[in-house]
Write a protein that holds these residues in place. Sequence first.
Motif, PDB file in Angstrom:
ATOM      1  N   ASP A 228      -2.843   3.352  -3.390  1.00 13.95           N
ATOM      2  CA  ASP A 228      -2.908   2.761  -4.728  1.00 13.95           C
ATOM      3  C   ASP A 228      -2.443   1.313  -4.728  1.00 13.95           C
ATOM      4  O   ASP A 228      -1.480   0.973  -5.402  1.00 13.95           O
ATOM      5  CB  ASP A 228      -2.022   3.560  -5.697  1.00 13.95           C
ATOM      6  CG  ASP A 228      -2.530   4.971  -5.859  1.00 13.95           C
ATOM      7  OD1 ASP A 228      -3.754   5.137  -5.977  1.00 13.95           O
ATOM      8  OD2 ASP A 228      -1.703   5.904  -5.844  1.00 13.95           O
ATOM      9  N   GLU A 229      -3.078   0.517  -3.950  1.00 13.56           N
ATOM     10  CA  GLU A 229      -2.724  -0.906  -3.961  1.00 13.56           C
ATOM     11  C   GLU A 229      -3.909  -1.662  -4.500  1.00 13.56           C
ATOM     12  O   GLU A 229      -5.057  -1.366  -4.154  1.00 13.56           O
ATOM     13  CB  GLU A 229      -2.394  -1.382  -2.542  1.00 13.56           C
ATOM     14  CG  GLU A 229      -1.324  -0.566  -1.845  1.00 13.56           C
ATOM     15  CD  GLU A 229       0.017  -0.610  -2.577  1.00 13.56           C
ATOM     16  OE1 GLU A 229       0.280  -1.626  -3.253  1.00 13.56           O
ATOM     17  OE2 GLU A 229       0.779   0.376  -2.502  1.00 13.56           O
ATOM     18  N   PRO A 230      -3.640  -2.618  -5.358  1.00 10.86           N
ATOM     19  CA  PRO A 230      -4.752  -3.300  -6.024  1.00 10.86           C
ATOM     20  C   PRO A 230      -5.552  -4.176  -5.065  1.00 10.86           C
ATOM     21  O   PRO A 230      -5.022  -4.692  -4.085  1.00 10.86           O
ATOM     22  CB  PRO A 230      -4.036  -4.171  -7.062  1.00 10.86           C
ATOM     23  CG  PRO A 230      -2.666  -4.406  -6.500  1.00 10.86           C
ATOM     24  CD  PRO A 230      -2.322  -3.165  -5.745  1.00 10.86           C
ATOM     25  N   TYR A 231      -6.823  -4.260  -5.340  1.00 13.51           N
ATOM     26  CA  TYR A 231      -7.658  -5.276  -4.708  1.00 13.51           C
ATOM     27  C   TYR A 231      -7.584  -6.493  -5.597  1.00 13.51           C
ATOM     28  O   TYR A 231      -7.313  -6.350  -6.782  1.00 13.51           O
ATOM     29  CB  TYR A 231      -9.098  -4.792  -4.600  1.00 13.51           C
ATOM     30  CG  TYR A 231      -9.281  -3.579  -3.688  1.00 13.51           C
ATOM     31  CD1 TYR A 231      -9.368  -3.735  -2.317  1.00 13.51           C
ATOM     32  CD2 TYR A 231      -9.408  -2.303  -4.235  1.00 13.51           C
ATOM     33  CE1 TYR A 231      -9.551  -2.628  -1.493  1.00 13.51           C
ATOM     34  CE2 TYR A 231      -9.597  -1.199  -3.403  1.00 13.51           C
ATOM     35  CZ  TYR A 231      -9.669  -1.370  -2.038  1.00 13.51           C
ATOM     36  OH  TYR A 231      -9.862  -0.288  -1.228  1.00 13.51           O
ATOM     37  N   PRO A 232      -7.832  -7.683  -5.154  1.00 14.86           N
ATOM     38  CA  PRO A 232      -8.117  -8.041  -3.768  1.00 14.86           C
ATOM     39  C   PRO A 232      -6.880  -7.955  -2.894  1.00 14.86           C
ATOM     40  O   PRO A 232      -5.789  -8.272  -3.332  1.00 14.86           O
ATOM     41  CB  PRO A 232      -8.604  -9.488  -3.885  1.00 14.86           C
ATOM     42  CG  PRO A 232      -7.959 -10.013  -5.114  1.00 14.86           C
ATOM     43  CD  PRO A 232      -7.857  -8.859  -6.047  1.00 14.86           C
ATOM     44  N   ARG A 233      -7.100  -7.518  -1.656  1.00 19.30           N
ATOM     45  CA  ARG A 233      -6.015  -7.508  -0.686  1.00 19.30           C
ATOM     46  C   ARG A 233      -6.316  -8.589   0.338  1.00 19.30           C
ATOM     47  O   ARG A 233      -7.455  -8.746   0.747  1.00 19.30           O
ATOM     48  CB  ARG A 233      -5.974  -6.157   0.026  1.00 19.30           C
ATOM     49  CG  ARG A 233      -5.693  -4.998  -0.904  1.00 19.30           C
ATOM     50  CD  ARG A 233      -5.932  -3.697  -0.170  1.00 19.30           C
ATOM     51  NE  ARG A 233      -5.785  -2.552  -1.064  1.00 19.30           N
ATOM     52  CZ  ARG A 233      -6.112  -1.311  -0.701  1.00 19.30           C
ATOM     53  NH1 ARG A 233      -6.595  -1.084   0.498  1.00 19.30           N
ATOM     54  NH2 ARG A 233      -5.957  -0.305  -1.555  1.00 19.30           N
ATOM     55  N   ASP A 234      -5.298  -9.290   0.707  1.00 19.52           N
ATOM     56  CA  ASP A 234      -5.547 -10.310   1.724  1.00 19.52           C
ATOM     57  C   ASP A 234      -4.569 -10.135   2.871  1.00 19.52           C
ATOM     58  O   ASP A 234      -3.876  -9.126   2.972  1.00 19.52           O
ATOM     59  CB  ASP A 234      -5.464 -11.721   1.135  1.00 19.52           C
ATOM     60  CG  ASP A 234      -4.135 -11.945   0.447  1.00 19.52           C
ATOM     61  OD1 ASP A 234      -3.210 -11.153   0.711  1.00 19.52           O
ATOM     62  OD2 ASP A 234      -4.018 -12.883  -0.365  1.00 19.52           O
ATOM     63  N   GLU A 235      -4.508 -11.122   3.704  1.00 20.38           N
ATOM     64  CA  GLU A 235      -3.689 -11.064   4.916  1.00 20.38           C
ATOM     65  C   GLU A 235      -2.240 -10.686   4.598  1.00 20.38           C
ATOM     66  O   GLU A 235      -1.582  -9.992   5.369  1.00 20.38           O
ATOM     67  CB  GLU A 235      -3.777 -12.425   5.621  1.00 20.38           C
ATOM     68  CG  GLU A 235      -3.614 -12.395   7.121  1.00 20.38           C
ATOM     69  CD  GLU A 235      -4.463 -11.344   7.836  1.00 20.38           C
ATOM     70  OE1 GLU A 235      -3.859 -10.542   8.562  1.00 20.38           O
ATOM     71  OE2 GLU A 235      -5.708 -11.323   7.666  1.00 20.38           O
TER      72      GLU A 235
END
Lengths: 262, 287
Positions: A228-235
């Motif tokens: 349950d982690e929001p997008y956008p995900r980055d580095e």
Amino acid sequence: MPQTTTQQPDSRAWILRMEGVDKTFGGTVHALSGMSLQVNQGDFISLLGPSGCGKSTALRLIADLLHPTRGRITWSGDHDVGDLGVVFQEPTLMPWATVAQNVWMPLRLRGKSYHAVRDDVLEALRLVGLEKFQTAYPRELSGGMKMRVSIARSMVTHPRLILMDEPFAALDEITRFRLNNDLLALKQKIGCTVIFVTHSVFESVFLSDRIVVMAARPGRVIRELAVDEPYPRDESFRTSPEYAAHCREASAALHAAMDQAA
Amino acid sequence: MSLVEDPPAGAPDIVDADEVRRARARRIERIGKWLLPVAVLVVMIFLWDRIVVWNAIPHYILPGPGAVFETLIEDRAMLFSALLVTLQITMLALAAAVLGGVGLAILFNQSRWFEMSFYPYAVILQVTPVVAIAPLIMIYVDNRIAALVLCAWLVAFFPILANTTLGLHSADHNLRDLFRIYGATRWQRLRYLQIPSALPYFLAGLRIAGGLSLIGAVVAEFVAGTGGMGSGLAFRILEAGYRLNIARMFAALLLVAGTGVIIFAGLSFLSHMLLRKWHESALKRDR
Ligand SMILES: Nc1ncnc2c1ncn2[C@@H]1O[C@H](COP(=O)(O)OP(=O)(O)OP(=O)(O)O)[C@@H](O)[C@H]1O
Ligand SMILES: [Mg+2]
């Protein structure tokens, strides 16, 4: 993006259901047993599991390349050729055709002249950052670039669902990380729905919002984890404590799956 | 999505000892490929000439290279018209072999029943020596040219059939699956996937068939044996043999061999042109 469905604007509408699907080869090899899975619009689902647990078999069933021994696979609304995009572990490009011709292929098979769909082809290539290479032949490209062409081809028909079978497994880690980032950016941009097969815990956590952990002999689903982690995900997500926690959880589930198989 | 790996590098600017050595090896190879065979040829002709002169071998046993060359010039009208006949038979046979070989391969590929029924007979035709069938063909086929072409075709078509069949089966499995997923028709799969996959195999078969159709044509002429109008090189060799005109035999032989080389070179070039953009066999590699 034209959608040939009767679904409501609700972004979580389901697109595909597998209900109690069994697949047996030759009467003795239980490649898949009692698999149920609901794929919703916008999902990024990873199938994670040891070798031989039926991940590829599940994708081939969904792609209608195999027929279930028992159980049902249903699509919501009308299902039509071109609703599905596929990316294999190898880029699987036609070596005699240029990059643009390769991406055109799914549309060409539906009787579209290149002239008519040129813009779609170029747009797909632009999305994967290869618009400058449209006249190149596959052999002139690096492994990562070939994979991008393959991804562009899978998206050119604006499919409802894209199946990816360990698409980055053969690439080096740097290229793989970059393609992971790019794939997420792409998903963000066009909102595609993906089922992604992988052996890598890290890849599955980074990419997906649902991880389906599978075990072998017989191939089956043993757990489903939500990321349950929001997008956008980055580095930066890769170094976050949440990421580490999800990786631990998925890793534990994978080990449990391997113990069950042994 | 803008980061893209660099395109494959061209020639490196930095030159080290390895590069120099490799460049030299390449240069030597390039020149040697032509120079060495030509040198061998010159030496052979020189020795041939000397052996004939030093041993005073009479021309009806072994003529010198000069005599052969003179004959080639003197009899050019007769030899070249014979060459044209042989060439015509060869080309007709090769064209028929391409049509028959490719056509049968596609039929075999499209219908498993057809393949199971007829492939064994294609093999039987292939393994039966043409000299054994030729006399029968001469009896049953009235038209002499047609009979000769048929003999040469029998020799030439199998490599094309076998290679093309293999090629049509060799399309990448994932690509096949992809075509299925996208609902390709049989015809689309054949046209866009199987035929391009088979092209390198077909071309390899074609190169073999080119040589074989010349051999077939010459063998068939030998068997046919009749002279008169429209006789080819093989007949001229036989005829010259009866008359102990050895020089003419050599001259005709030279033409046959030269024709074979030209056919092979032409087909190799065709193959290179068709495949150079994408196929491994046509790519340049540093060694
Ligand atoms: N066509 C087939 N005929 C017989 N057995 C098969 C066939 N396809 C797959 N299997 C078997 O089914 C099981 C599951 O195979 P599958 O390819 O789906 O595994 P996987 O999870 O994709 O493995 P991997 O991670 O190695 O790709 C394996 O034991 C395999 O040997
Ligand atoms: Mg697999």
